[in-house]
Motif scaffolding. Structure first.
Motif, short mmCIF file in Angstrom:
data_model
loop_
_atom_site.label_atom_id
_atom_site.label_comp_id
_atom_site.label_asym_id
_atom_site.label_seq_id
_atom_site.Cartn_x
_atom_site.Cartn_y
_atom_site.Cartn_z
N GLY A 35 42.90 45.19 43.10
CA GLY A 35 42.77 44.65 41.75
C GLY A 35 41.89 45.48 40.85
N SER A 279 38.63 31.03 34.36
CA SER A 279 37.62 30.69 35.36
C SER A 279 36.93 29.40 34.97
N GLN A 301 38.00 31.05 40.10
CA GLN A 301 38.76 31.96 39.25
C GLN A 301 40.20 32.03 39.76
N TRP A 303 42.88 33.90 40.41
CA TRP A 303 43.48 35.21 40.62
C TRP A 303 44.83 35.16 41.32
N PHE A 306 47.49 36.61 39.23
CA PHE A 306 47.20 37.94 38.70
C PHE A 306 48.19 38.97 39.26
N ASP A 308 48.64 43.21 39.29
CA ASP A 308 47.89 44.42 38.97
C ASP A 308 48.80 45.50 38.36
N TYR A 315 47.37 38.16 45.43
CA TYR A 315 45.95 37.89 45.34
C TYR A 315 45.69 36.40 45.55
N ASP A 317 43.05 32.86 44.73
CA ASP A 317 42.03 32.26 43.88
C ASP A 317 40.66 32.50 44.52
N TYR A 363 38.93 37.24 45.92
CA TYR A 363 40.31 37.29 45.45
C TYR A 363 41.13 38.40 46.10
#
Length: 443
Positions: A35, A279, A301, A303, A306, A308, A315, A317, A363
């Motif tokens: 990430g 977050s 958060q 993630w 997410f 990349d 990914y 959390d 994450y």
């Protein structure tokens, strides 16, 4: 006037020194390949020594960017500066690596804009994430021995601008806007040993990041029986976007690595957009402000949504659980330490002892496994006690602190060929409180 000028000179030097140290940060962790790298905590050293408590803190001598609502409590100008030294041991099933590293963590400034309306302003510079890894892999392709090296350096940094204010008796709110910039350089070096049929090559990819993050916070400070105070805080970081510009450069070289043969690729990609997750943090603390404090906190958060720059989306959390606090033998008040004799007499009684424990599910994805991190923290808040004038004839005692602590972190594990990192940290932070701006009675 001269005194005020000297304070701004000191602040300027600290910011300049911070910028230099930021460029020298070095963690050398293989987990930073994922990430945006390893995320840096957004708190001050004395908060890290309490396990990372920063969402529900009722203190007139400090604040937290993680919950900008805390700025309404600032009554004196608060300057924060922090640095740390790490001793790291990395172990796998077959190897071990030890190294030492040091880094700058942050510089922050909290300024009371209006004591009557309880409005505070905060500015600061800190690291957002860090990328620093070097990984090698030996293999065979078409009966040819190969060695591939993956290397990454750089990171993201944030300049924080926050405002906190009282909205009702005991209740405060705040907002933090942070410009984020940074550069990450990723290198791949693939060497085909002693073969004329395949060229070895080196690939260099440079990603330039820029964008903003925004965070809102609410905090309640109240009083229970027997002069016990308690605080409840909530903060929310909004999802945001980073613009990423990429330069890529690939060259072939002879197998001995003595000279380059040809430039295979050199291009600059169009700007891409990277979405940062939202977050959330909630915390509660209780204590008498003078002798002890105990707090708990949960942060998360998102993630798992997410993706990349390589279109990878595997990914997790990130969740963090924290508990900690402080205690000291004797409380203090503004009038108690106006005299030098009284200050010296009670010095060791107002040394503050910090303690904290934290546990995180990070994450990053490592061979389809989530990486865990455990942190144990202890520290001392060494007081600097002096007197100052807040008005022409009103003199009060002011306590600043040099916070020195140790921490132990265990990240990951060595099962299934993975790497476990044992990190012993020495942390040094300053928490300087002073009256910088006094309105003149006579012009």
């Amino acid at each position: 006037m001269i005194q005020h000028k000297s304070k701004f000179v000191v602040l300027g030097l600290l910011v300049g020194f911070a910028g230099t140290l930021l460029a020298q940060t070095n963690n050398n962790s293989p987990y930073s390949i994922s990430g945006l790298g390893i995320l840096s905590p957004n708190d001050f050293m004395h908060q890290r020594m309490m396990g990372g408590l920063n969402t529900a803190m009722d203190s007139s001598g400090s604040f937290a960017f993680s919950n900008p609502a805390s700025l309404n409590n600032v009554t004196l100008t608060d300057m924060e500066f922090g640095t740390s030294l790490d001793n790291v041991r990395q172990t796998s099933g077959t190897a071990r690596n030890d190294y030492n590293t040091g880094r700058f963590d942050y510089v922050g400034l909290g300024i009371p804009l209006s004591l009557k309306r309880k409005i505070g302003l905060g500015v600061g510079l800190s690291q957002f994430s860090n990328v620093d890894y070097f990984i090698t892999n030996d293999g065979v392709e078409d009966s040819v021995n190969t060695q591939t090296a993956f290397e990454g350096t750089g990171g993201l940094y944030q300049f924080q601008l926050a405002l906190g204010f009282q909205i009702y008796k005991g209740w405060s709110a705040g907002w933090n806007t942070s410009p984020i910039i940074g550069t990450v350089v990723s290198n791949i070096d693939k060497n085909y040993e002693s073969t004329p049929n395949k060229f070895s090559f080196r690939s260099k990819t440079t990603d330039y990041y820029s964008g903003f993050s925004h965070r809102a916070g609410v905090q309640y400070n109240g009083r229970l029986k027997n002069n016990i105070h308690h605080s409840f805080g909530v903060s929310y970081g909004f999802g945001s976007e980073l613009e990423v510009n990429t330069d890529k450069f690939i060259r072939t070289y002879n197998s001995a690595g003595n000279f380059f043969i040809d430039t295979v690729l050199r291009k600059s990609d169009e700007a891409r957009t990277l979405s940062l997750p939202s977050s959330f943090s909630v915390g509660y603390s209780i204590g008498d402000r003078k002798h002890w404090l105990l707090g708990i906190q949960y942060s998360s958060q998102g993630w798992s949504d997410f993706t990349d720059l390589n279109n990878q989306s595997n990914y997790f959390d990130q969740n963090t659980y924290s508990i900690g606090g402080y205690f000291q033998a004797k409380g203090y008040g503004e009038e108690e330490y106006a005299g030098r004799k009284e200050r010296n007499k009670n010095y060791f009684k107002v040394v503050r002892f910090y303690y904290g424990l934290s546990y995180s599910n990070l994450y990053m994805n490592s061979f389809s496994e989530q990486v865990d991190e455990l942190g144990i923290n202890f520290g001392l808040g060494l007081p600097i006690i002096r007197s100052t004038y807040v008005e022409e004839k009103k003199k009060i005692g002011v306590i600043s602190r040099v916070n020195v602590g140790v921490g132990y972190q265990q990240r990951g594990n060595s099962d299934n060929g993975l790497i476990k990192e044992n990190i012993f940290q020495i942390r040094i932070g300053t928490n300087f409180n002073d009256k910088w701006f006094t309105k003149r009675k006579y012009q």
